[in-house]
Design an enzyme around this catalytic site. Sequence first.
Site, PDB file in Angstrom:
ATOM      1  N   LYS A 156     -12.480   1.833   3.014  1.00  0.00           N
ATOM      2  CA  LYS A 156     -11.367   2.725   3.005  1.00  0.00           C
ATOM      3  C   LYS A 156     -11.727   3.968   3.361  1.00  0.00           C
ATOM      4  O   LYS A 156     -12.089   5.037   2.857  1.00  0.00           O
ATOM      5  CB  LYS A 156     -10.754   2.868   1.494  1.00  0.00           C
TER       6      LYS A 156
HETATM    7  N1  PMP Z   1      -3.370  -1.076   3.014  1.00  0.00           N
HETATM    8  C1  PMP Z   1      -3.642   0.410   3.180  1.00  0.00           C
HETATM    9  C2  PMP Z   1      -3.953   0.412   4.905  1.00  0.00           C
HETATM   10  C3  PMP Z   1      -3.916   1.347   2.264  1.00  0.00           C
HETATM   11  O1  PMP Z   1      -4.244   2.634   2.776  1.00  0.00           O
HETATM   12  C4  PMP Z   1      -3.634   1.085   1.133  1.00  0.00           C
HETATM   13  C5  PMP Z   1      -3.466   2.350   0.194  1.00  0.00           C
HETATM   14  N2  PMP Z   1      -4.804   2.504  -0.352  1.00  0.00           N
HETATM   15  C6  PMP Z   1      -3.222  -0.001   0.580  1.00  0.00           C
HETATM   16  C7  PMP Z   1      -3.044  -1.289   1.443  1.00  0.00           C
HETATM   17  C8  PMP Z   1      -3.034  -0.529  -0.917  1.00  0.00           C
HETATM   18  O2  PMP Z   1      -4.234  -0.328  -1.560  1.00  0.00           O
HETATM   19  P1  PMP Z   1      -4.200  -0.102  -3.048  1.00  0.00           P
HETATM   20  O3  PMP Z   1      -3.141  -0.991  -3.695  1.00  0.00           O
HETATM   21  O4  PMP Z   1      -5.597  -0.188  -3.612  1.00  0.00           O
HETATM   22  O5  PMP Z   1      -3.648   1.502  -3.456  1.00  0.00           O
END
Ligand code: PMP
Length: 300
Positions: A156
């Site tokens: 991320k």
């Molecule tokens: N895909 C992307 C590209 C994201 O930025 C996010 C947000 N973090 C998610 C999926 C969903 O991840 P999470 O459920 O861990 O927030």
Amino acid sequence: MYSYYNENTILYFDGAFVKATEAKIDLYGQSLHYGYAVFEGIRAYKTASGEVKIFKPKEHFDRFKRSCELIHIPYKYNNDELIAACYKVLEMNNMEEAYIRPLVFCPPNMTLKAAQDTHVLICAWEWGAYLGEKLLRVMLSSYQRPNPKAFKIESKSAGLYVNSILASQEAKEKGYDEALLLDINGFVAEGPGSNLFFEKDGTIYTPAPGNILPGITRATVIEICGELGIPLVEKQITVDELKQADSVFYCGTAAEIVGWESFEGQGFKKPWASSLGKVIQQAYKAKVLEKAFEREVIPA
Ligand code: PMP
């Protein structure tokens, strides 16, 4: 412009709790210039017992660490201490329902060498459902998710989000609520900040890992399907399959669970109110609020 802080806001910065208005960063930092930084997005809820609880903090901070390691940013932090710092930030700002943003960033370095040292920041703000409460009108983006051979896409990382900004902006400009991005092979990947699920003939489908961010909400949805006995399949999904879905939803920490109204202007067979997505949405809400969940029997 949304205001994320005011003169009283406290954040956590390199081991100290300081005023957001007084914290300073160096403008020659490698993260600012090259997008070489890692962040998380976490939510805290006021649970049924009245206690403020951060949802899945360990999972988020494990991913935080892994995201840094994947792009060679040294991780010198203790996750239990960072979780404690999150609670302290909430308490010092009198926040009960908040979005928490940890960020690791790198000191000045204009070369393209991996970072030797880092800074850490944790701030929080009050944020409603990121994509709103309404069903989404989604367009097929002209942007793809980045090539996994060009980037560690399971990290991320800040720089990766330029792709998300481009896709979101395009969707808004064209009058849609949100974008759907395909992977480099043309299969359905994810939204700019959320993972995708759809329902077809009583089964829930979601893209297999490899070309997506491994979402913590995605993992929670998979967990909920297991608990409720809803069959779930992870696989490569084509755009045509998605168009034939009975119902579709996006999920993410910020967005939580949000149903789709249409894709490229075309609606779905099932109304959201009687979809499996709606059941999962209620179960998710119950989980984050630590409430018991009883599945309502939906008449066929
Ligand atoms: N895909 C992307 C590209 C994201 O930025 C996010 C947000 N973090 C998610 C999926 C969903 O991840 P999470 O459920 O861990 O927030």
